[in-house]
Scaffold this active site. Structure first.
Site, short mmCIF file in Angstrom:
data_model
loop_
_atom_site.label_atom_id
_atom_site.label_comp_id
_atom_site.label_asym_id
_atom_site.label_seq_id
_atom_site.Cartn_x
_atom_site.Cartn_y
_atom_site.Cartn_z
N HIS A 1 30.02 37.86 41.56
CA HIS A 1 30.10 37.15 42.85
C HIS A 1 28.72 36.56 43.13
CE1 HIS A 1 31.60 36.09 46.71
NE2 HIS A 1 31.70 37.27 47.30
N ASP B 1 26.63 28.86 41.86
CA ASP B 1 25.48 29.65 41.42
C ASP B 1 24.72 29.03 40.25
OD1 ASP B 1 25.60 31.70 43.27
OD2 ASP B 1 27.17 32.73 42.16
N HIS C 1 35.63 29.97 38.10
CA HIS C 1 35.91 30.33 39.49
C HIS C 1 37.39 30.64 39.61
CE1 HIS C 1 35.88 30.18 43.84
NE2 HIS C 1 34.57 30.33 43.75
N1 ACO Z 1 32.16 31.85 30.76
C1 ACO Z 1 33.04 31.88 29.74
N2 ACO Z 1 34.38 32.07 29.89
C2 ACO Z 1 34.81 32.22 31.15
C3 ACO Z 1 33.96 32.20 32.25
C4 ACO Z 1 32.59 32.00 32.03
N3 ACO Z 1 31.71 31.98 33.02
N4 ACO Z 1 34.68 32.39 33.37
C5 ACO Z 1 35.94 32.54 33.00
N5 ACO Z 1 36.04 32.44 31.63
C6 ACO Z 1 37.25 32.57 30.84
C7 ACO Z 1 37.59 34.05 30.62
O1 ACO Z 1 36.99 34.54 29.46
C8 ACO Z 1 39.09 33.98 30.54
O2 ACO Z 1 39.44 33.48 29.26
P1 ACO Z 1 40.75 34.01 28.48
O3 ACO Z 1 41.90 33.62 29.36
O4 ACO Z 1 40.68 33.29 27.19
O5 ACO Z 1 40.59 35.50 28.37
C9 ACO Z 1 39.47 32.92 31.56
O6 ACO Z 1 38.35 32.05 31.61
C10 ACO Z 1 39.77 33.47 32.95
O7 ACO Z 1 38.64 34.25 33.38
P2 ACO Z 1 38.72 35.47 34.38
O8 ACO Z 1 37.45 36.25 34.29
O9 ACO Z 1 40.00 36.20 34.17
O10 ACO Z 1 38.82 34.70 35.75
P3 ACO Z 1 38.70 35.35 37.20
O11 ACO Z 1 39.36 34.40 38.11
O12 ACO Z 1 39.14 36.77 37.20
O13 ACO Z 1 37.11 35.38 37.46
C11 ACO Z 1 34.92 34.65 37.83
C12 ACO Z 1 36.40 34.39 38.10
C13 ACO Z 1 34.58 36.11 38.17
C14 ACO Z 1 34.09 33.75 38.73
C15 ACO Z 1 34.62 34.35 36.35
O14 ACO Z 1 34.83 32.98 36.10
C16 ACO Z 1 33.23 34.77 35.96
O15 ACO Z 1 33.01 35.93 35.62
N6 ACO Z 1 32.23 33.83 35.98
C17 ACO Z 1 30.87 34.17 35.69
C18 ACO Z 1 30.23 34.82 36.91
C19 ACO Z 1 29.96 33.84 38.02
O16 ACO Z 1 29.44 32.77 37.82
N7 ACO Z 1 30.31 34.26 39.24
C20 ACO Z 1 30.10 33.48 40.45
C21 ACO Z 1 31.41 32.98 40.99
S1 ACO Z 1 31.16 31.95 42.36
C22 ACO Z 1 30.70 33.00 43.58
O17 ACO Z 1 31.16 34.07 43.72
C23 ACO Z 1 29.69 32.56 44.40
#
Ligand code: ACO
Length: 382
Positions: free
Chosen positions: A226, A319, A265
């Site tokens: 987050h 971010d 996201h």
């Molecule tokens: N890098 C690479 N792959 C990613 C990323 C990433 N940053 N984010 C999502 N994916 C991929 C996952 O590996 C997954 O792939 P798959 O379906 O092949 O397994 C798919 O996209 C879905 O990802 P989830 O993690 O299940 O998506 P969720 O909606 O649960 O999570 C989140 C969203 C937490 C923001 C995620 O994208 C993430 O971890 N990003 C990195 C951390 C980040 O930047 N957080 C800030 C978010 S914005 C905020 O809160 C201010």
């Protein structure tokens, strides 16, 4: 009776589950649109200030000049921290994480409330102004205390963002720097039903109190999935080091299923509009500082990520470029997430107050996966 695993499907991570009605913020994640009370974030970033944004979120309409002046004066009047809190903070270890300090300080403010049992709307509005006003003071005071410096008292003639930088550095920022900080706060002020807002609502829904709800929000924002992602982005840029290393780093991360921080996201499957605005400020600041390395690494990461996983709807989020902006403002990395909180407290409060208008305690359900019946085995027989 609790549902059986075989009988139900459930939304892990509450994806797409609607938990409340809200008039405050709307996101269209498919086209990357974000509005506060209908006003596009781009307009807010261009024309508004944090004070005006906080008023808008909390009151449901843009203030008149008189209302804004009055609200700004209330914030200014509440900036200083109670002596008890300052004395408590002097006992905190200088090695403490600023987000932990903020969480603890907000909790302590609850203990210091003069009317803790009064949960009237008027008292909560007073608390809202105090909390919004005091978040920057807490963050700046600890940032100085941990260096063995005295906290800098707030200056009444400076706006919210400029005063924060003044309290942090002991020197008032120039106009451009103050504006960048102000826009950063506007961009982070609210974001619909995200994890920390929901967490604040859950605490608020028990009719606990405003401070408990906001303490919950701070604790939830801290996580790297987050608000903590902005700090993780900087660690990644440092690790990558050069533009040439960016592409192999990203490709290797994707191959090994490692996430690239600042991308992806739950709601946006398009470019986060806040990231677009931050990117331009990151570019301008990098040019002004004559130090383009991190920006160029960032752009390379973005290019490779969009090429490789853009079709999955993974784009930069708020971010990604904010870290580069704060870096060029000279802000220590571990204050990036606290800065996010300085802004988001306005959104948390607005949502909690809104939810209280038609409150119902949150009490979801879970699928029981343990044994249905088990004997109690006396300890000597286990
Ligand atoms: N890098 C690479 N792959 C990613 C990323 C990433 N940053 N984010 C999502 N994916 C991929 C996952 O590996 C997954 O792939 P798959 O379906 O092949 O397994 C798919 O996209 C879905 O990802 P989830 O993690 O299940 O998506 P969720 O909606 O649960 O999570 C989140 C969203 C937490 C923001 C995620 O994208 C993430 O971890 N990003 C990195 C951390 C980040 O930047 N957080 C800030 C978010 S914005 C905020 O809160 C201010």
């Amino acid at each position: 009776m609790a549902p059986d695993e075989a009988e139900v499907t459930f939304a892990k991570g509450l994806e797409d589950v609607i938990v409340a009605k809200s008039r405050i913020t709307y996101i269209d994640g498919e086209i990357g649109k974000l509005v506060y009370l209908g006003i596009p974030i781009e307009e807010m970033a261009k024309h508004s200030t944090f004070e005006e944004t906080a008023y808008l979120l909390g009151h449901g309409a843009l203030p008149t000049r008189q209302q804004l002046d009055e609200y700004s004066r209330t914030l200014v009047a509440n900036r200083a921290l109670p002596d008890t809190l300052l004395n408590m903070m002097k006992l905190f270890p200088p090695t403490a994480l600023p987000m932990d300090v903020l969480r603890t300080a907000v909790s302590a403010l609850g203990m210091l409330d003069p009317n803790p049992k009064d949960s009237s709307k008027e008292q909560n509005q007073l608390r809202s102004a105090r909390l919004i006003a005091q978040f920057p003071t807490i963050v700046a005071a600890f940032a100085r205390m941990r260096q063995g410096l005295e906290p800098v008292a707030p200056r009444a003639d400076l706006g919210h963002a400029a005063n924060f930088l003044y309290m942090l550095f002991g020197q008032a920022p120039d106009e451009f720097t103050a504006r960048v900080m102000d826009v950063a706060l506007v961009l982070h002020a609210d974001h619909e039903m995200n994890a920390s807002t929901f967490a604040s609502l859950v605490t608020g829904s028990t009719l606990s109190d405003m401070y408990s709800a906001i303490t919950t929000g701070v604790g939830t924002l801290k996580g790297p999935l987050h608000g903590g992602a902005n700090e993780a982005v900087v660690a990644m840029l440092q690790e990558i080091g050069t533009v040439e290393n960016a592409e192999p780093y990203v490709l290797n991360a994707l191959k090994t299923k490692k996430k690239i921080m600042g991308f992806g996201h739950r709601v946006y499957h398009a470019y986060d509009p806040r990231a677009r605005i931050f990117k331009e400020y990151a570019r301008e600041l990098s040019q002004r500082k004559n130090d383009m390395t991190w920006f160029q690494i960032g752009e390379k990461i973005e290019e490779v990520m969009i090429r490789e996983v853009g079709r999955k709807g993974i784009f930069p989020n708020v971010d990604f470029y904010s870290g580069i902006v704060y870096h060029h403002l000279g802000i220590p990395t571990d204050l990036y997430t606290p800065i996010f909180a300085i802004a988001r407290v306005a959104g948390w409060i607005a949502h909690v107050m809104e939810y209280w208008e038609d409150n119902r305690i949150f009490r979801p359900a879970s699928i029981y996966t343990g044994p249905k019946e088990a004997p109690y085995v006396p300890i000597e027989k286990r």
